[in-house]
Design an enzyme around this catalytic site. Structure first.
Site, PDB file in Angstrom:
ATOM      1  N   VAL A  77       0.811  -1.224   0.000  1.00 48.64           N
ATOM      2  CA  VAL A  77       0.000   0.000   0.000  1.00 48.64           C
ATOM      3  C   VAL A  77       0.841   1.270   0.000  1.00 48.64           C
ATOM      4  O   VAL A  77       0.309   2.359  -0.249  1.00 48.64           O
ATOM      5  CB  VAL A  77      -0.985   0.031   1.191  1.00 48.64           C
TER       6      VAL A  77
ATOM      7  N   ASN B 145      -7.010  -1.287   6.286  1.00 46.63           N
ATOM      8  CA  ASN B 145      -6.668  -2.063   7.478  1.00 46.63           C
ATOM      9  C   ASN B 145      -5.173  -2.217   7.707  1.00 46.63           C
ATOM     10  O   ASN B 145      -4.754  -2.455   8.837  1.00 46.63           O
ATOM     11  CB  ASN B 145      -7.322  -3.454   7.379  1.00 46.63           C
TER      12      ASN B 145
ATOM     13  N   SER C  58      -6.276   3.176  15.978  1.00 47.70           N
ATOM     14  CA  SER C  58      -5.845   2.541  17.218  1.00 47.70           C
ATOM     15  C   SER C  58      -6.206   3.449  18.382  1.00 47.70           C
ATOM     16  O   SER C  58      -6.190   4.678  18.243  1.00 47.70           O
ATOM     17  CB  SER C  58      -4.327   2.322  17.211  1.00 47.70           C
TER      18      SER C  58
ATOM     19  N   TYR D  50       3.804   5.535  16.026  1.00 49.33           N
ATOM     20  CA  TYR D  50       2.617   4.802  15.587  1.00 49.33           C
ATOM     21  C   TYR D  50       1.339   5.539  15.995  1.00 49.33           C
ATOM     22  O   TYR D  50       0.447   5.770  15.167  1.00 49.33           O
ATOM     23  CB  TYR D  50       2.641   3.404  16.203  1.00 49.33           C
TER      24      TYR D  50
ATOM     25  N   LYS E 107      -1.623   7.247  13.581  1.00 47.40           N
ATOM     26  CA  LYS E 107      -3.026   6.862  13.699  1.00 47.40           C
ATOM     27  C   LYS E 107      -3.902   8.076  14.051  1.00 47.40           C
ATOM     28  O   LYS E 107      -5.051   8.164  13.600  1.00 47.40           O
ATOM     29  CB  LYS E 107      -3.189   5.762  14.745  1.00 47.40           C
TER      30      LYS E 107
END
Length: 264
Positions: free
Chosen positions: A66, A92, A144, A157, A161
């Protein structure tokens, strides 16, 4: 309840493992036409077989990174040519490795940003090019609860998100006039139940590198529901938000985390 997803054309990125796998199987049970975009095509092939057994109208696999826009565009072209349209996109794909920020490197930051954020940009851009002329569609991105609470060892991370959350709200506002709904699902710690549910490229391939058994027990005890999340917990929320049953819901960020975060 009939979610009215039978025959819908659904793309699930990262559909070969863990949450993505269960999302695919959830759409399969509703009779959807599914395209799995995953870098692990071998594992995706196994999931596609199971999806057909669960009731999918049709399933195909497109090996896709992706972070590569050209590969993403080929994924969407394949789905559109096979099924005539794109009704649903589930962003996802995600990746992380737990480390304190001071232990990370710029190379690590870039990988996190590319997989977790740029991948969403690439796929959403490709989806909108097909959904806008059709004046319909649903996009669900998996974020998340680290994006909402802040979580040690997930600084970069969690930041990507949080960017996904904001991006999806903006896309919802820009494209609602075309009948396109955009929502986000935020899992907490969500653990595969068996080793067969993950492929070799999954961050869960070596569970011990993520969490110890003792840490899992502590996490479960700290949650209001006193249990860890499982992939099926996320899949149900995604199928609902993708369906016409949720036709007046857009721009929302939904935590599915056993009560880890409760944001009004």
């Amino acid at each position: 309840m009939d979610l009215q997803l039978k025959g819908k054309s659904v793309i699930v990125t990262g559909g070969a493992s863990n949450i993505g796998r269960e999302i695919v199987l959830g759409f399969a049970a509703e009779g959807a036409n599914i395209t799995i975009g995953d870098i692990d095509s071998q594992q995706a092939d196994e999931v596609s077989k199971e999806a057909l057994e669960r009731g999918a109208s049709s399933v195909q696999v497109a090996k896709t990174d992706v972070t590569d826009l050209a590969q993403v565009e080929r994924l969407f072209t394949k789905a559109a040519e096979s099924y005539g349209k794109i009704d649903v996109l589930v962003n996802n794909v995600g990746w992380d490795k737990l480390m304190y920020f001071t232990e990370t490197t710029p190379e690590f930051w870039q990988r996190i940003i590319q997989v977790n954020y740029v991948g969403v940009l690439n796929c959403t851009h490709a989806a909108l090019k097909l959904m806008i002329p059709a004046r319909q569609g649903a996009i669900i991105s998996i974020s998340s609860d680290a994006s909402r609470q802040g979580e040690p060892r997930e600084a970069v991370y969690g930041g990507t998100k949080a960017a996904v959350n904001s991006f999806m709200k903006t896309i919802a506002k820009e494209n609602g006039r075309y009948g396109i709904r955009c929502n986000v699902v935020c899992p907490g710690v969500t653990v595969p139940e068996t080793a067969q549910e993950v492929g070799g490229s999954s961050m869960w391939a070596q569970t011990g590198e993520m969490f110890t058994t003792e840490q899992f027990e502590k996490i479960a005890k700290a949650l209001p529901l006193r249990k860890l999340g499982r992939p099926r917990d996320i899949a149900g929320a995604v199928a609902f938000l993708a369906s016409p049953v949720a036709g007046h819901i857009t721009g929302q960020v939904l935590s599915v985390s056993g009560g880890y975060s409760m944001i009004g």
